[in-house]
Every structure is written in structure tokens, then in C-alpha cells.
Design a protein around this motif. Sequence first.
Motif, short mmCIF file in Angstrom:
data_model
loop_
_atom_site.label_atom_id
_atom_site.label_comp_id
_atom_site.label_asym_id
_atom_site.label_seq_id
_atom_site.Cartn_x
_atom_site.Cartn_y
_atom_site.Cartn_z
N LEU A 185 6.25 -4.14 3.59
CA LEU A 185 7.16 -5.24 4.60
C LEU A 185 8.11 -4.45 5.43
CD1 LEU A 185 6.90 -8.72 3.31
CD2 LEU A 185 5.49 -7.79 4.99
N HIS A 186 8.88 -3.67 4.55
CA HIS A 186 10.00 -2.86 5.07
C HIS A 186 9.68 -1.36 5.51
CE1 HIS A 186 12.13 -5.87 2.62
NE2 HIS A 186 13.20 -5.76 3.69
N GLY A 187 8.51 -1.21 5.60
CA GLY A 187 7.97 0.19 6.01
C GLY A 187 8.26 1.20 5.28
N VAL A 188 8.34 1.00 3.84
CA VAL A 188 8.72 1.75 2.54
C VAL A 188 7.64 2.11 1.78
CG1 VAL A 188 10.64 2.40 0.82
CG2 VAL A 188 11.19 1.15 2.91
N LYS A 189 7.41 3.27 1.43
CA LYS A 189 6.52 3.78 0.37
C LYS A 189 7.09 4.38 -0.77
CE LYS A 189 3.46 6.41 2.06
NZ LYS A 189 2.49 7.18 3.02
N GLN A 190 6.28 4.49 -1.85
CA GLN A 190 6.83 5.34 -3.18
C GLN A 190 6.53 6.90 -2.73
OE1 GLN A 190 5.71 2.86 -6.38
NE2 GLN A 190 7.72 2.07 -6.69
N GLY A 191 7.36 7.53 -3.63
CA GLY A 191 6.79 8.86 -3.39
C GLY A 191 5.86 9.31 -4.48
#
Length: 314
Positions: free
Chosen positions: A128-134
Motif C-alpha cells: 500500500l505504501h509502494g514499498v517492497k523488501q530487498g
Amino acid sequence: AGCTTLMCGDGTNDVGALKQAHVGVSIMNSPALEARLERVLAAETETDATKPSFLADVEMDAVDLDPTLVNLGDASIASPFSSKRATIDCVLAIVRQGRCTLVTMLQVFKILALMCLVSAYMLSSLNLHGVKQGDTQMTVVGLSTAVFFFLLSRAQPLERLAPKRPPQRVFEARPAASIVAQFAVHFVALLSTMDLCRPFAPSRDRAHVPDGAFSPSVVNTAVYLLSAVVQVNIFATNYQGHPFMQSLAEHKPLARLLAASYALLALIVSGFVPWLSRWLQLVDLPTTTFRLQLIGVLCADTIASWVLSFVFAY
């Protein structure tokens, strides 16, 4: 009559009962082995000869030295379990190991359920925040999960059979309530963490679109640290231990790994190992107040998880 039956037998005349019983145990009947045991016991002191562990060791050593002493017969073919010993002591070992296996299975299902629920909501919040995990973060989480599960399966049953019975299924009231309560705690911790990150949420530019390249951020760092702490809490607090298997303190490999994980996460969130944070693709936390508040959320989640582990203990 609705009872669970276990049958021990050593000959062809026991085949029918061994196949009909819920658990069939074939016991070896070897006159040569019994004669050898009598000679060994006659030469030992009375104290040693009366110890069950001593008798078992002598019997197993004799079979290992001369495998021809024990021959498999019809009873062994008809039963799922075959004992190399001529006594029914093996029944206790089967019950102890069976209970340990059942409790381990229940632990695995509880852990999987909690990790799936927590991971689903965490990934949804990041999306939802446009963030992903590395990639490095996901690799570390996957490998640590595999190691935790491996050590969890290595727990040994206790020598003494407990009079208390373990739960028969995952969806009994107590295990189910434990899952719901633990998820509620982790859910509140995630909501608190996302609320802390709200002022530092990244703008939805090209670097932070869901399908774009990974870019470290405060939101990613805080959620990853929380997910790591939650993972350790889930494995540590859902380990059953007594009265069916080794306690966490007695299961030293798992206990040491959990303690090391807690210590390492404490160092990372405190900012004492910046090189490790960079390797994990984490960013520096923006303010001291934010760091202290995040530490408070992680500690509250840990304490609440341990409290629930005692409340819902078998």
C-alpha cells in the motif's frame, strides 16, 4: 469400545492381532540372545543389573556385535514396529516418541499459521505504501526460517512418560485460541509500527512503485525489523517443551540460536552495527525518538508473546 489398542507379539500366532490393533509391535524372540544376556547379567553387580538402561544397553550391544542373534519373522512383517529387544520396554519408547512427534506437528502448524497471517498483512501494508523488501532481506528470512524449523524437529522426547496427554488436533480450543491471541498481539505491533512510520512514508515516485526496483526506506527498515522480531518470538514462544519433550533450555542448539537472534536484532535496532544494517539493505532510523518508540513496540510484542505462551501452555 472406542479404545486405542497396542499389541505386542513375537510369533506367527500373533499376526492377526498385530494387524487388527491400532499399533502393532513385533518383539524378537531369540533364545540365543536371552542366554547371552543371562551370562552377562550374572557377571555384573546387583545394582547395575537392575537398571533398565543397563539392560537395554547390554541387549543392543549384543545385537550389534552379532546381528544373526535376531531374525525377522512373520510378526515383524505384520506389524509396523519391530523391536530388537525381547521385552516390552519398547512400548514406552513408541508412546514417548509418538507424543513428541504429535506435539512437534502441532507446533509446526501453529507457527506456519501465525507466520502466514503476519507475513500477509505485513506485505499488504508495504504494498500500500509502494514499498517492497530487498533480496538480501528475503534470503536471510528464508534461511533463518529453515534453520529454526530444522532445530525444532530435532527435539527429543523425555525419558519419563507424562501422565498428561497432548492435544489431539490443531483446531482444539486451546491451540486455536493461542493462534488468535498471538496474531492479535503481532497485528497491534504492526499497526503501531506503521503509525510511527507515517511521517516518513516515501512518496509514490518511480523509485517506490510496487513493480519498480527496490529502494531502502524507513518504512521498509521498521517493518523488516518488526518481522524479524516477530519471527523469533513465534518460534521461541510456540516451542512446547515439558512434559512431552526437552525444554527450551535443554534443547541447547535452538536455545542458543534464539538467544543469538535476539541479541543480534537488539544490536541492529540500537544502531550499534551499521555495517550489518547496510548489508541487510536497511537505512538509519531518522530520529532518536523514533528509534526508542520502535524499540518499545518490539519489546512490548516480545513480552506479550511470552506471556501468552505461559497462558496457553498445555
